[in-house]
Design a protein around this motif. Sequence first.
Motif, short mmCIF file in Angstrom:
data_model
loop_
_atom_site.label_atom_id
_atom_site.label_comp_id
_atom_site.label_asym_id
_atom_site.label_seq_id
_atom_site.Cartn_x
_atom_site.Cartn_y
_atom_site.Cartn_z
N GLU A 159 0.04 6.34 13.48
CA GLU A 159 -0.75 6.34 12.09
C GLU A 159 0.12 6.32 10.97
O GLU A 159 1.29 6.97 10.81
N ARG A 201 -7.55 10.32 -1.93
CA ARG A 201 -6.14 10.35 -2.05
C ARG A 201 -5.74 9.65 -0.57
O ARG A 201 -6.19 9.62 0.38
N LEU A 202 -4.48 8.82 -0.86
CA LEU A 202 -3.99 8.20 0.16
C LEU A 202 -2.54 8.39 0.26
O LEU A 202 -1.84 8.65 -0.92
N SER A 203 -1.92 8.76 1.35
CA SER A 203 -0.42 9.44 1.34
C SER A 203 0.07 8.68 2.77
O SER A 203 -0.62 8.54 3.62
N SER A 208 -2.21 3.25 -2.50
CA SER A 208 -3.48 2.66 -2.78
C SER A 208 -3.61 1.28 -2.43
O SER A 208 -3.06 0.27 -2.33
N PHE A 209 -4.96 1.26 -1.47
CA PHE A 209 -5.22 0.06 -0.83
C PHE A 209 -5.80 -0.99 -2.04
O PHE A 209 -5.58 -2.09 -1.84
N PHE A 237 -0.69 6.24 7.72
CA PHE A 237 -1.43 6.80 6.23
C PHE A 237 -2.38 7.89 6.71
O PHE A 237 -3.00 7.78 7.89
N SER A 251 -7.09 -2.87 4.15
CA SER A 251 -7.19 -1.93 5.15
C SER A 251 -7.36 -2.19 6.64
O SER A 251 -6.55 -1.61 7.27
N ARG A 290 -5.82 8.96 5.15
CA ARG A 290 -6.79 8.77 4.61
C ARG A 290 -7.71 9.92 4.07
O ARG A 290 -8.46 10.41 5.05
N GLU A 291 -7.79 10.36 3.02
CA GLU A 291 -8.60 11.20 2.35
C GLU A 291 -9.48 10.61 1.42
O GLU A 291 -9.39 9.31 0.85
N ALA A 326 0.71 -1.25 -0.05
CA ALA A 326 -0.13 0.01 0.00
C ALA A 326 0.73 1.33 -0.18
O ALA A 326 0.51 2.22 -0.67
#
Length: 308
Positions: A51, A59-61, A22-23, A53, A38, A55-56, A17
């Motif tokens: 944490e 968008r994942l960052s 991206s999951f 990641f 996830s 999580r939006e 990931a």
Amino acid sequence: MPLRLPPLAALRFFEAAGRHLSFKLAAAELNVTPSAVSHGIVGLERALGVELFVREPRRLSLTAEGADYLPYVAEALSLIAIGTQRLPHHRGRRAITISCAPTFASRWLLPRLHRFGERWPTIGVTVDTSRRQVGFPVDGFDFAVRMSRAAAAGAAWTRLFGERLVPVCSPAYRERLAGEGLDLRRAALIHVIPASEDWQAWAERTGTEGVDLGGGLRVDTIQMAFEAAAAGLGIALGRRPLVEQDLAAGTLVEAGLPEIEAETAYWLVASDGAERRPDLLGFQRWLLHEIEAPDRPSAPERVRILHP
């Protein structure tokens, strides 16, 4: 005092990931559901107390902690994979795995694989044509065939061959164009979306002007572009040697426009330590021999092909 380590499965979820951001892509790579990835990462975050990641909605960052942790996990998984491969009598893998584009696989590699089977009858081959970034050795691939202008630094890259770009179309389409006077501005162009060199590069290299390069049909594989051209939908850029069988069969013909040498070439990328495995070394030598040898009759080969 024994080391307390997080679960290996959760670390694999995190590494994939984090690499893809991206999951969904991580799940596809690991053959699990995005929900499993996830939940696995949530469990890892709880175990670590941080944490990993941000999580939006779209968008994942990585968080700062996640970005710092990722290279350690990736290196650790790589070391485990390399160490396993180096075991003297390791039999966990019975097939050579290679990642390549679908058109290269169907038009160049598969018709020749029977000759590798004749030399190495006990070694199977798995060909993966899915479009995903290959990470050596975590993803389990032995080789990848990639298009590039030059070898990447820090990797074992061997140049296979280059391409020549030649405009092609169906015989009927060429006849119609010739009847009107061969004017590319009247032709429908067939574009290959992911191709690094397509009509824009061809037009610049040949000095062609006044052609609408934004119109026409767009497809996502070279194979589909050839099929669309054979169906009379327009002119595609044929890529020698992949287009040779269509030209020989007469389903496609040269459109009578300039042919250019592509700047990119096919490269064989080997996993770390491939030179120490006789089967992988044999496959690499066989592949290079096939490139140097003249074309010979092909035969069917039982090969497991993975599609996206």
